[in-house]
Design a protein around this motif. Structure first.
Motif, PDB file in Angstrom:
ATOM      1  N   PRO A 158      40.447  43.996  34.782  1.00 48.03           N
ATOM      2  CA  PRO A 158      39.723  43.385  35.899  1.00 48.03           C
ATOM      3  C   PRO A 158      40.649  42.535  36.764  1.00 48.03           C
ATOM      4  O   PRO A 158      41.524  41.839  36.252  1.00 48.03           O
ATOM      5  N   ASP A 159      40.469  42.633  38.069  1.00 48.90           N
ATOM      6  CA  ASP A 159      41.246  41.869  39.053  1.00 48.90           C
ATOM      7  C   ASP A 159      42.719  42.256  39.095  1.00 48.90           C
ATOM      8  O   ASP A 159      43.526  41.561  39.718  1.00 48.90           O
ATOM      9  N   ALA A 160      43.094  43.357  38.459  1.00 44.45           N
ATOM     10  CA  ALA A 160      44.498  43.760  38.457  1.00 44.45           C
ATOM     11  C   ALA A 160      44.997  44.037  39.876  1.00 44.45           C
ATOM     12  O   ALA A 160      46.074  43.571  40.271  1.00 44.45           O
ATOM     13  N   LEU A 161      44.224  44.789  40.664  1.00 39.51           N
ATOM     14  CA  LEU A 161      44.690  45.146  42.007  1.00 39.51           C
ATOM     15  C   LEU A 161      44.782  43.926  42.913  1.00 39.51           C
ATOM     16  O   LEU A 161      45.680  43.832  43.757  1.00 39.51           O
ATOM     17  N   ARG A 162      43.864  42.980  42.751  1.00 38.52           N
ATOM     18  CA  ARG A 162      43.965  41.756  43.552  1.00 38.52           C
ATOM     19  C   ARG A 162      45.248  41.003  43.197  1.00 38.52           C
ATOM     20  O   ARG A 162      45.942  40.484  44.084  1.00 38.52           O
ATOM     21  N   SER A 163      45.560  40.914  41.910  1.00 39.09           N
ATOM     22  CA  SER A 163      46.770  40.221  41.489  1.00 39.09           C
ATOM     23  C   SER A 163      48.018  40.946  41.979  1.00 39.09           C
ATOM     24  O   SER A 163      48.998  40.316  42.396  1.00 39.09           O
ATOM     25  N   ILE A 164      47.988  42.278  41.929  1.00 39.82           N
ATOM     26  CA  ILE A 164      49.130  43.056  42.426  1.00 39.82           C
ATOM     27  C   ILE A 164      49.311  42.824  43.916  1.00 39.82           C
ATOM     28  O   ILE A 164      50.429  42.607  44.397  1.00 39.82           O
ATOM     29  N   ALA A 165      48.213  42.857  44.671  1.00 37.81           N
ATOM     30  CA  ALA A 165      48.291  42.633  46.114  1.00 37.81           C
ATOM     31  C   ALA A 165      48.817  41.244  46.436  1.00 37.81           C
ATOM     32  O   ALA A 165      49.665  41.069  47.326  1.00 37.81           O
ATOM     33  N   ALA A 166      48.330  40.233  45.698  1.00 33.34           N
ATOM     34  CA  ALA A 166      48.782  38.862  45.939  1.00 33.34           C
ATOM     35  C   ALA A 166      50.264  38.715  45.643  1.00 33.34           C
ATOM     36  O   ALA A 166      50.995  38.029  46.367  1.00 33.34           O
ATOM     37  N   ARG A 167      50.713  39.357  44.575  1.00 32.83           N
ATOM     38  CA  ARG A 167      52.131  39.254  44.217  1.00 32.83           C
ATOM     39  C   ARG A 167      53.002  39.987  45.235  1.00 32.83           C
ATOM     40  O   ARG A 167      54.094  39.524  45.573  1.00 32.83           O
ATOM     41  N   ILE A 168      52.537  41.123  45.726  1.00 33.73           N
ATOM     42  CA  ILE A 168      53.270  41.842  46.768  1.00 33.73           C
ATOM     43  C   ILE A 168      53.428  40.968  48.007  1.00 33.73           C
ATOM     44  O   ILE A 168      54.510  40.871  48.598  1.00 33.73           O
ATOM     45  N   ASP A 169      52.345  40.312  48.409  1.00 37.89           N
ATOM     46  CA  ASP A 169      52.416  39.429  49.577  1.00 37.89           C
ATOM     47  C   ASP A 169      53.346  38.251  49.328  1.00 37.89           C
ATOM     48  O   ASP A 169      54.117  37.859  50.209  1.00 37.89           O
ATOM     49  N   ALA A 170      53.261  37.679  48.126  1.00 34.52           N
ATOM     50  CA  ALA A 170      54.059  36.491  47.811  1.00 34.52           C
ATOM     51  C   ALA A 170      55.542  36.796  47.745  1.00 34.52           C
ATOM     52  O   ALA A 170      56.371  35.888  47.898  1.00 34.52           O
ATOM     53  N   THR A 171      55.902  38.067  47.520  1.00 38.51           N
ATOM     54  CA  THR A 171      57.318  38.429  47.375  1.00 38.51           C
ATOM     55  C   THR A 171      57.826  39.254  48.558  1.00 38.51           C
ATOM     56  O   THR A 171      58.878  39.899  48.464  1.00 38.51           O
ATOM     57  N   GLY A 172      57.097  39.245  49.665  1.00 40.32           N
ATOM     58  CA  GLY A 172      57.604  39.867  50.883  1.00 40.32           C
ATOM     59  C   GLY A 172      57.551  41.379  50.898  1.00 40.32           C
ATOM     60  O   GLY A 172      58.417  42.018  51.506  1.00 40.32           O
ATOM     61  N   ARG A 173      56.569  41.973  50.251  1.00 37.48           N
ATOM     62  CA  ARG A 173      56.349  43.422  50.262  1.00 37.48           C
ATOM     63  C   ARG A 173      57.586  44.181  49.786  1.00 37.48           C
ATOM     64  O   ARG A 173      58.227  44.901  50.541  1.00 37.48           O
ATOM     65  N   PRO A 174      57.925  44.049  48.513  1.00 31.59           N
ATOM     66  CA  PRO A 174      59.126  44.712  47.975  1.00 31.59           C
ATOM     67  C   PRO A 174      58.950  46.225  47.881  1.00 31.59           C
ATOM     68  O   PRO A 174      57.829  46.759  47.965  1.00 31.59           O
ATOM     69  N   ASP A 175      60.077  46.921  47.675  1.00 31.74           N
ATOM     70  CA  ASP A 175      60.014  48.367  47.476  1.00 31.74           C
ATOM     71  C   ASP A 175      59.225  48.712  46.214  1.00 31.74           C
ATOM     72  O   ASP A 175      58.518  49.725  46.167  1.00 31.74           O
ATOM     73  N   LEU A 176      59.362  47.861  45.209  1.00 29.83           N
ATOM     74  CA  LEU A 176      58.824  48.191  43.892  1.00 29.83           C
ATOM     75  C   LEU A 176      58.314  46.919  43.221  1.00 29.83           C
ATOM     76  O   LEU A 176      58.993  45.901  43.235  1.00 29.83           O
ATOM     77  N   LEU A 177      57.120  46.980  42.673  1.00 32.44           N
ATOM     78  CA  LEU A 177      56.583  45.872  41.883  1.00 32.44           C
ATOM     79  C   LEU A 177      56.292  46.400  40.480  1.00 32.44           C
ATOM     80  O   LEU A 177      55.580  47.394  40.309  1.00 32.44           O
ATOM     81  N   ILE A 178      56.836  45.732  39.461  1.00 37.21           N
ATOM     82  CA  ILE A 178      56.602  46.121  38.066  1.00 37.21           C
ATOM     83  C   ILE A 178      55.618  45.129  37.459  1.00 37.21           C
ATOM     84  O   ILE A 178      55.801  43.914  37.568  1.00 37.21           O
ATOM     85  N   PHE A 179      54.582  45.652  36.818  1.00 35.74           N
ATOM     86  CA  PHE A 179      53.607  44.782  36.167  1.00 35.74           C
ATOM     87  C   PHE A 179      53.483  45.172  34.698  1.00 35.74           C
ATOM     88  O   PHE A 179      54.045  46.178  34.260  1.00 35.74           O
ATOM     89  N   ASP A 180      52.737  44.386  33.950  1.00 42.30           N
ATOM     90  CA  ASP A 180      52.711  44.567  32.500  1.00 42.30           C
ATOM     91  C   ASP A 180      51.483  45.368  32.063  1.00 42.30           C
ATOM     92  O   ASP A 180      50.570  45.634  32.847  1.00 42.30           O
ATOM     93  N   TYR A 181      51.475  45.703  30.786  1.00 40.75           N
ATOM     94  CA  TYR A 181      50.391  46.493  30.204  1.00 40.75           C
ATOM     95  C   TYR A 181      50.193  46.064  28.763  1.00 40.75           C
ATOM     96  O   TYR A 181      51.016  45.343  28.183  1.00 40.75           O
TER      97      TYR A 181
END
Length: 737
Positions: free
Chosen positions: A97-120
């Motif tokens: 739950p809320d994974a995509l919101r967190s991914i979007a927020a992190r992408i914005d916070a880091t300046g839209r990187p080429d690649l974002l790695i998240f955990d599982y």
């Protein structure tokens, strides 16, 4: 265009596809397109996908005319993607739950990187969840954005496509595509990592990686595992075409040899008759792809493996592998035998010590299954040293928590000879849980059970009606432990009635208040300021403590509250303090990296964290009862109240008699703070009634009453009800805006 394109290849997953697609479509972040690629699935997966597409315009389905395999299916979905970022999700896995919101927020916070790695995490059929063992590699430290050369250790992570978000224009620029066959992630993931100019990390579990009870594709015995050689040929061909990536050749060569060795060694991968051929292919691969600077001389154990592969010495490789496995089995059995002998010797020592006289001046304490100096036992121990300095105290805890012990308190390592000796000879034993099942109470010993909070959820034998929450509890053993209790410390009449019913035994109930909250009535403004400074809370900020409890029906705990979103909605004047339940290690709730969220889960004292805060957000945690005694605002966030009540069982409806406003959705929670209703006259009245019911004796002297009654044999009188705590908030004008 949508923010995310989520590509879901489908083949033979009709039992799991609903959960997979629901986990995407039910996200709190909805700017997404879902591209389901039906890889000519022989079951009902295609029809299920079509049904989702018919009722949700965000879903489209691509039906392939023949089975192409996972790689080509992903490519087909990628060709249709229009999102700014592309994500791949296997159709038997799910998003948290809320994974995509967190991914979007992190992408914005880091300046839209080429690649974002998240955990599982790995989730099993029985509900067990295990976080990625290399989760520490995802720590969000500076620099927040970097190339792989700055963090080469990321190559130790699992090489899969689905734990990353890719900028679509980055993929178009590099021309990456998945190959056909097994191990298709290998020639995709390594090039993606090596060519990305900007990589960012999200230290949060976003994918639940299903571990099927029956073996998955890569765990089936088949000659298709030979396809690994072609995948590495493609990877090294990519290196040949990109001379600027030459620095990675030796690293990838080692990873290849380790990968090939693993496939050869595992007993369920290759047909027995094909194993010699596979090893010959390994030797040929070694000779074909070996970098010029790769050493021949073996150094560490892996170097010996590499040399044997180079020589084609299959029988020696197998023999050494067999010897290694035999050595491990022998060591495990030896450790087990030593453990059994040690246990028997310690038990004999304990029985011997039980024959010696009790020590009238020795008291042994423990809390939370030996997790350090905390809770009611800590408050009683400190008061005992103050009021009865002739007494010697010892605390059972591990070396990990030794730093929590105050000076003058002896530490006992759990299970050690010293620990068993102390339990055999101490005249007093105090805990908020039960002592080891091998401990047998002696005549003359006094056991004090302090519990660890006012009960809302069902406890003790009341869990007989809730087997899912009981987790196989041996209730007969539990009641034998309860029979050891001489005293049960209670915070209120409610607690007394529950303890006597849930733990039927002949103990004496000490309805004296909650010792661990005594500190609330002793701390003054300067102490509070010092605590806030130590935790890093700005002095002008309103500090809201979020303390959710454990859910028995959700062992991995997926938080319902999006803390980064809440922090943004409440504005710069608010700091959120996150305190996870002690069942969940710090960092597992996924709020790391936000400048106004402080994870205080590892702080040894919950009471100090409460003192440092201006208000509490919780759900069903017993912390709400303590906090009510502090007389500061409380807000309940209970989106799963019906589920929690049904699975765990509760003693009363906390939503009908709450300590403050109640929110069922995050929008309602934000509104409670934005409108000021969290600290309104109605909220104050609710808290006063709650406090009158559950905290009638909290006046700063609960621990003293226990010590005087139990250790000094004095009759302790009860205080006047509802004492008012000392003023503790140094900046009364702190309010969220």
């Amino acid at each position: 265009m949508p923010r995310f394109s989520v590509i879901v290849p489908v083949y033979g997953v009709q039992a799991y596809l609903h959960a997979c697609l629901d986990s995407v479509l039910d996200q709190s972040f909805g700017d997404v397109e879902v591209i389901v690629v039906d890889d000519c699935s022989p079951d009902g997966s295609g029809e299920i996908a079509d049904a989702y597409a018919a009722r949700d315009p965000r879903v489209s389905v691509l039906h392939l005319t023949e089975n192409a395999g996972l790689g080509p299916a992903r490519n087909a979905g990628l060709a249709r993607a229009t999102g700014e970022y592309v994500l791949f999700l296997d159709s038997d896995d799910t998003y948290a739950p809320d994974a995509l919101r967190s991914i979007a927020a992190r992408i914005d916070a880091t300046g839209r990187p080429d690649l974002l790695i998240f955990d599982y995490d790995r989730t099993y059929w029985n509900g067990r969840a295990e976080r990625n063992q290399f989760a520490a590699l995802l720590a969000q430290r500076d620099p927040q954005v970097f190339p792989l050369a700055d963090r080469p250790e990321l190559l130790r992570l699992i090489m899969v496509a689905w734990n990353k978000a890719y900028r679509r224009d980055f993929l178009a620029r590099t021309g990456l595509a998945f190959p056909a066959g097994y191990y298709e992630d290998t020639p995709w993931t390594y090039p993606a990592l090596m060519t990305a100019q900007t990589i960012a990390l999200l230290d949060q579990v976003c994918v639940h990686y299903r571990q099927r009870r029956r073996r998955g594709i890569l765990r089936t015995t088949s000659r298709r595992h030979f396809e690994i050689f072609r995948q590495y040929d493609l990877l090294f061909a990519f290196l040949d075409a990109h001379p600027e990536l030459e620095r990675w050749r030796t690293v990838l060569f080692r990873r290849m040899l380790d990968h090939l060795s693993t496939i050869f060694t595992l007993p369920d991968r290759l047909p027995r008759s094909s194993r010699p051929e596979f090893f010959r292919r390994c030797r040929a691969q070694y000779r074909k792809l070996r970098p010029a600077d790769f050493p021949l001389a073996p150094g560490r154990r892996s170097g010996v493996r590499y040399l044997l592969i180079a020589l084609g010495a299959r029988r020696t490789f197998q023999a050494l592998g067999g010897l290694h496995r035999l050595r491990l089995r022998v060591l495990r059995r030896a450790r087990s035998a030593r453990g059994r002998l040690r246990t028997a010797a310690l038990h004999a020592y304990y029985l011997f010590q039980r024959r010696r006289p009790l020590d009238p001046d020795l008291a042994v304490f423990s809390a939370y299954w030996n997790r350090g100096y905390a809770c009611n036992p800590a408050a009683i121990e400190a008061t005992l040293r103050r009021l009865a300095p002739h007494m010697r105290t010892a605390w059972i805890t591990t070396q990990e928590y030794a730093h929590t012990l105050p000076a003058g308190v002896r530490r006992l390592e759990p299970g050690s000879a010293a620990c068993w000796k102390a339990m055999a000879r101490a005249s007093y034993l105090v805990s908020n849980v039960n002592f080891h099942h091998r401990y047998a109470k002696r005549p003359g010993q006094v056991n004090v059970q302090t519990h660890h909070g006012t009960p809302l959820k069902h406890m003790g034998i009341d869990l007989l009606q809730h087997p899912a929450a009981a987790h196989g509890t041996d209730f007969e053993r539990l009641l034998r432990h309860v029979d050891r209790w001489d005293y049960s410390v209670s915070a209120s009449r409610h607690s007394s009635l529950v303890w006597e019913r849930a733990y039927p035994a002949a103990f004496t109930c000490l309805e004296y208040g909650q010792p661990r909250t005594d500190v609330f009535h002793r701390a003054g403004p300067q102490e509070v300021l010092a605590l806030r400074d130590a935790l890093g809370i700005p002095r002008t900020s309103t500090a809201l403590l979020y303390a959710p409890t454990h859910r028995d029906y959700d062992p991995g705990f997926r938080p319902a509250l999006d803390l980064p979103r809440l922090a943004e909605e409440l504005g710069p004047g608010v700091t959120l303090l996150l305190r996870a339940h002690y069942f969940h290690p710090p960092g597992t709730i996924g709020a790391a990296g936000h400048p106004r969220i402080i994870d205080v889960s590892a702080h040894p004292s919950a009471e100090e964290v409460c003192l440092a805060s201006d208000g509490l957000i919780t759900d069903y945690s017993s912390l709400m009862f303590d906090y009510a005694g502090l007389d500061r605002p409380i807000v309940l966030y209970v989106p799963d109240w019906e589920t929690y009540r049904a699975t765990r069982g509760v003693y009363f409806d906390v939503t009908a008699a709450p300590p403050g406003p109640v929110a069922r959705t995050q929008e309602e929670l934000t509104d409670i703070f934005a409108t000021g209703s969290w600290s309104s006259p109605r909220a104050t009245a609710l808290r006063a009634a709650f406090r009158h019911r559950f905290c009638p004796y909290d006046d700063g002297h609960a621990a003293e009453r226990v010590v005087r009654r139990v250790f000094l044999s004095e009759e302790a009188g009860l205080p006047a009800p509802l004492p008012t705590p000392a003023p503790l908030t140094p900046a009364a004008d702190r309010q969220p805006h």
